[in-house]
Write a protein that holds these residues in place. Sequence first.
Motif, short mmCIF file in Angstrom:
data_model
loop_
_atom_site.label_atom_id
_atom_site.label_comp_id
_atom_site.label_asym_id
_atom_site.label_seq_id
_atom_site.Cartn_x
_atom_site.Cartn_y
_atom_site.Cartn_z
N TYR A 111 -11.71 13.94 -71.29
CA TYR A 111 -11.99 15.07 -72.18
C TYR A 111 -10.89 16.12 -72.11
O TYR A 111 -10.57 16.78 -73.11
CB TYR A 111 -13.35 15.69 -71.83
N ARG A 112 -10.29 16.27 -70.92
CA ARG A 112 -9.16 17.19 -70.80
C ARG A 112 -7.97 16.68 -71.62
O ARG A 112 -7.23 17.48 -72.21
CB ARG A 112 -8.76 17.36 -69.33
N ALA A 113 -7.80 15.37 -71.66
CA ALA A 113 -6.71 14.80 -72.45
C ALA A 113 -6.95 15.05 -73.94
O ALA A 113 -6.00 15.36 -74.69
CB ALA A 113 -6.57 13.30 -72.18
N VAL A 114 -8.19 14.93 -74.37
CA VAL A 114 -8.52 15.22 -75.77
C VAL A 114 -8.24 16.70 -76.06
O VAL A 114 -7.64 17.05 -77.08
CB VAL A 114 -9.99 14.89 -76.08
N GLY A 115 -8.67 17.57 -75.14
CA GLY A 115 -8.43 18.99 -75.33
C GLY A 115 -6.94 19.31 -75.38
O GLY A 115 -6.48 20.11 -76.20
N ARG A 116 -6.18 18.68 -74.49
CA ARG A 116 -4.73 18.89 -74.45
C ARG A 116 -4.08 18.40 -75.73
O ARG A 116 -3.16 19.03 -76.27
CB ARG A 116 -4.14 18.17 -73.24
N GLN A 117 -4.55 17.26 -76.24
CA GLN A 117 -3.99 16.72 -77.48
C GLN A 117 -4.25 17.66 -78.65
O GLN A 117 -3.39 17.83 -79.52
CB GLN A 117 -4.60 15.35 -77.77
N VAL A 118 -5.42 18.28 -78.67
CA VAL A 118 -5.73 19.27 -79.71
C VAL A 118 -4.74 20.44 -79.60
O VAL A 118 -4.22 20.92 -80.62
CB VAL A 118 -7.18 19.79 -79.57
N MET A 119 -4.50 20.89 -78.37
CA MET A 119 -3.55 21.99 -78.15
C MET A 119 -2.17 21.62 -78.67
O MET A 119 -1.51 22.41 -79.37
CB MET A 119 -3.47 22.32 -76.66
N SER A 176 -0.27 7.94 -71.64
CA SER A 176 0.68 8.68 -70.80
C SER A 176 0.23 10.13 -70.59
O SER A 176 0.60 10.77 -69.61
CB SER A 176 2.07 8.67 -71.43
N LEU A 177 -0.62 10.63 -71.50
CA LEU A 177 -1.08 12.00 -71.39
C LEU A 177 -1.95 12.21 -70.15
O LEU A 177 -2.05 13.31 -69.62
CB LEU A 177 -1.86 12.40 -72.65
N LEU A 178 -2.57 11.14 -69.67
CA LEU A 178 -3.44 11.23 -68.49
C LEU A 178 -2.65 11.58 -67.23
O LEU A 178 -3.23 11.98 -66.22
CB LEU A 178 -4.19 9.91 -68.29
N ASP A 179 -1.32 11.43 -67.29
CA ASP A 179 -0.47 11.76 -66.14
C ASP A 179 0.12 13.17 -66.25
O ASP A 179 0.90 13.59 -65.40
CB ASP A 179 0.68 10.76 -66.03
N ASP A 180 -0.28 13.90 -67.29
CA ASP A 180 0.24 15.24 -67.52
C ASP A 180 -0.41 16.23 -66.55
O ASP A 180 -1.63 16.39 -66.53
CB ASP A 180 -0.08 15.66 -68.97
N ASP A 181 0.39 16.90 -65.73
CA ASP A 181 -0.13 17.85 -64.73
C ASP A 181 -0.89 19.01 -65.35
O ASP A 181 -1.76 19.61 -64.71
CB ASP A 181 1.01 18.39 -63.87
N THR A 182 -0.57 19.33 -66.60
CA THR A 182 -1.23 20.48 -67.24
C THR A 182 -2.70 20.21 -67.53
O THR A 182 -3.44 21.14 -67.85
CB THR A 182 -0.52 20.87 -68.55
N LEU A 183 -3.14 18.97 -67.42
CA LEU A 183 -4.54 18.66 -67.68
C LEU A 183 -5.46 19.39 -66.69
O LEU A 183 -6.63 19.62 -66.99
CB LEU A 183 -4.79 17.15 -67.57
N VAL A 212 -6.64 24.19 -70.35
CA VAL A 212 -7.02 22.87 -70.84
C VAL A 212 -8.49 22.58 -70.52
O VAL A 212 -9.21 21.98 -71.30
CB VAL A 212 -6.11 21.77 -70.24
N GLY A 213 -8.95 23.05 -69.35
CA GLY A 213 -10.35 22.87 -68.99
C GLY A 213 -11.27 23.52 -70.00
O GLY A 213 -12.32 22.97 -70.35
N GLY A 214 -10.88 24.69 -70.48
CA GLY A 214 -11.67 25.37 -71.50
C GLY A 214 -11.69 24.58 -72.80
O GLY A 214 -12.74 24.47 -73.45
N TYR A 215 -10.56 24.03 -73.19
CA TYR A 215 -10.49 23.20 -74.39
C TYR A 215 -11.35 21.95 -74.23
O TYR A 215 -12.04 21.52 -75.16
CB TYR A 215 -9.04 22.79 -74.67
N ALA A 216 -11.31 21.35 -73.03
CA ALA A 216 -12.10 20.15 -72.78
C ALA A 216 -13.58 20.42 -72.94
O ALA A 216 -14.32 19.61 -73.53
CB ALA A 216 -11.81 19.63 -71.37
#
Length: 206
Positions: free
Chosen positions: A35-43, A64-71, A76-80
């Motif tokens: 869900y964090r990856a989905v939120g990050r992708q929206v961002m 590859s987004l699952l390895d992004d430290d910003t998750l 990003v937690g709020g977006y998730a």
Amino acid sequence: MIIAVDGPTASGKGTIAKALAAHFGLPHLDTGLLYRAVGRQVMLAGGDPDDPHAALAACAFPDSLLDDDTLRSEEVGGYASRVSVHPDVRHALYQRQRAFALQEGGAVLDGRDIGTVIAPEAPVKLFVTASVAERARRRWLEMTGRGINVALAAIEHDIAARDARDMGRKDAPLVAAADALVLDTTHFNRDAAIEAAIEAVLARAG
């Protein structure tokens, strides 16, 4: 053996789930990361996480987004938390989580609806929680330890808001399964919480 570990943000469920996986030799999936990856992708797309169409489109995020430290960031937690209220997003990620849970030999999954939706047949279900104040303190220590300057009150407000969204959503709300063992870690340190979780699993699994 499937071990379902649910609970609100910063309750310690991720730490406990990883420790259980290591102790029992099982693969582990942090479903919140999806869900964090989905939120990050929206961002990244400049979209609105409250828009169900933008959120659903973001479910096609690259692995590859699952390895992004910003998750792991608070933003990003709020977006998730916001994209997770959309039923279409939850449906899109359901099969991915379900397949992981049903792999041969079992698995440990942590999230907010593992014991109620993803793997309701799991023989071992834990619901890990702690007070809002304690969860905010832990997150504040974690963030300041990484050099991030943030007010404790702001984190507490954000956690309370996430709890309200997660527990109030119509689809797969955050709730302890009827047969889950509730583990309150408010007054536990890390090692004590892990020890209590291992004992709980052994007791449930026989």
